[in-house]
Write an enzyme that holds these catalytic residues in place. Sequence first.
Site, PDB file in Angstrom:
ATOM      1  N   HIS A  47       0.802  -0.857   0.062  1.00 12.13           N
ATOM      2  CA  HIS A  47       0.259   0.023   0.130  1.00 12.13           C
ATOM      3  C   HIS A  47       0.846   1.277  -0.116  1.00 12.13           C
ATOM      4  O   HIS A  47       0.380   2.390  -0.077  1.00 12.13           O
ATOM      5  CB  HIS A  47      -0.970  -0.186   1.248  1.00 12.13           C
ATOM      6  CG  HIS A  47      -0.352  -0.025   2.479  1.00 12.13           C
ATOM      7  ND1 HIS A  47       0.259  -1.252   3.281  1.00 12.13           N
ATOM      8  CD2 HIS A  47      -0.026   0.973   3.521  1.00 12.13           C
ATOM      9  CE1 HIS A  47       0.665  -1.005   4.055  1.00 12.13           C
ATOM     10  NE2 HIS A  47       0.740   0.406   4.336  1.00 12.13           N
ATOM     11  N   HIS A  79       7.322   6.940   5.050  1.00  9.26           N
ATOM     12  CA  HIS A  79       6.603   6.588   3.993  1.00  9.26           C
ATOM     13  C   HIS A  79       5.920   7.627   3.235  1.00  9.26           C
ATOM     14  O   HIS A  79       5.824   8.545   3.793  1.00  9.26           O
ATOM     15  CB  HIS A  79       5.779   5.335   4.241  1.00  9.26           C
ATOM     16  CG  HIS A  79       4.650   5.771   5.341  1.00  9.26           C
ATOM     17  ND1 HIS A  79       4.991   5.583   6.494  1.00  9.26           N
ATOM     18  CD2 HIS A  79       3.507   6.075   5.119  1.00  9.26           C
ATOM     19  CE1 HIS A  79       3.806   6.082   7.182  1.00  9.26           C
ATOM     20  NE2 HIS A  79       2.820   6.727   6.320  1.00  9.26           N
ATOM     21  N   HIS A  94       2.512   9.191   0.756  1.00  7.43           N
ATOM     22  CA  HIS A  94       1.100   8.943   0.270  1.00  7.43           C
ATOM     23  C   HIS A  94       1.035   9.905  -0.931  1.00  7.43           C
ATOM     24  O   HIS A  94       1.381  11.120  -0.770  1.00  7.43           O
ATOM     25  CB  HIS A  94       0.107   9.385   1.316  1.00  7.43           C
ATOM     26  CG  HIS A  94       0.228   8.535   2.593  1.00  7.43           C
ATOM     27  ND1 HIS A  94      -0.666   7.199   2.720  1.00  7.43           N
ATOM     28  CD2 HIS A  94       0.958   8.615   3.744  1.00  7.43           C
ATOM     29  CE1 HIS A  94      -0.250   6.772   3.730  1.00  7.43           C
ATOM     30  NE2 HIS A  94       0.486   7.260   4.553  1.00  7.43           N
ATOM     31  N   HIS A 150       5.558  10.943   5.692  1.00  7.24           N
ATOM     32  CA  HIS A 150       5.386  10.580   7.108  1.00  7.24           C
ATOM     33  C   HIS A 150       6.595   9.970   7.745  1.00  7.24           C
ATOM     34  O   HIS A 150       7.072   8.867   7.425  1.00  7.24           O
ATOM     35  CB  HIS A 150       4.130   9.661   7.280  1.00  7.24           C
ATOM     36  CG  HIS A 150       2.738  10.303   6.926  1.00  7.24           C
ATOM     37  ND1 HIS A 150       1.529   9.425   6.822  1.00  7.24           N
ATOM     38  CD2 HIS A 150       2.403  11.603   6.562  1.00  7.24           C
ATOM     39  CE1 HIS A 150       0.762  10.407   6.524  1.00  7.24           C
ATOM     40  NE2 HIS A 150       1.053  11.629   6.247  1.00  7.24           N
ATOM     41  N   THR A 189      -2.966   6.559   9.758  1.00  6.86           N
ATOM     42  CA  THR A 189      -3.935   6.823   8.854  1.00  6.86           C
ATOM     43  C   THR A 189      -4.016   5.578   7.803  1.00  6.86           C
ATOM     44  O   THR A 189      -4.626   5.586   6.942  1.00  6.86           O
ATOM     45  CB  THR A 189      -3.228   7.789   7.854  1.00  6.86           C
ATOM     46  OG1 THR A 189      -2.133   7.658   7.137  1.00  6.86           O
ATOM     47  CG2 THR A 189      -3.226   9.379   8.523  1.00  6.86           C
TER      48      THR A 189
END
Length: 271
Positions: A99, A125, A127, A144, A212
């Site tokens: 993901h 990581h 997003h 993050h 999240t």
Amino acid sequence: MEKLSLQMLFISFFCAILLVSWPAMSQEVEDQREFDYNALGIRGPSHWGNLRPEWHTCKAGAMQSPIDLLHQRVQIVPHFTDLTINYRPSNATLRNRGHDIMLKWGDGAGYIRLNGTQYFLRQCHWHSPSEHTINGRRFALEAHLVHQSQTGGIAVIGILYNIGQADDFLTRIRSHLEGISTSRTDRVLNVTNPSQLNMQSSLYYRYIGSLTVPPCSQNVIWTVARKIRTVTPQQVHLLRTAVHDDSNTNARPLQPLNDRSIQLRVKSDVD
């Protein structure tokens, strides 16, 4: 009998306090097979809280992330000194979690200090698009940096990116990102300096939220840098194509603010 009732009352009160103040000790899920970002699918964000009992907070929690950092809600806190950053170069491994792409540091990568507590850097990581928004505006990318204290508390620094000049850190690890896009095998980067992520800012948003991704654990201390960095479309595309999923996004939808406060903290001694 009265003594026993008082003991039971004390135990109930103590348990209630723990439920309110217990730190976010549950870590992010390492594999995406049980959830995704398809808004219309049965494993999408609106269903995360139903997929596993331990993910119930994803639908029932009142302090969920991300949120819109709306200036009408923000309390300005001038000249704050509660955040210090002390990172050091350390061995790191790049991992495709299905993901997202995660850069995981070993011991010795340093820490941040919040209100006297050390939170040690564990991983970073990305997003896309950004998960947090500012006054309703969404950005191309969000990084993050996840930290954990010795007691299990979690603190995350968020960095937002607009489309523009190339990000130097992503340029440095480009070949590793290209390599991991064709294989789920971890890529060892050896010594990597987390300070090169360039998270320093003179303004920070601060609020209490959650992870999240499942299990959406709460009581996470969020610090989102107000200074917007830049990244190229190619760098955003590489991060997305390196992830082995069928979605064009890995951003969780905005969550209700409820009764939480948002602070904009002004740090005068950092550019």
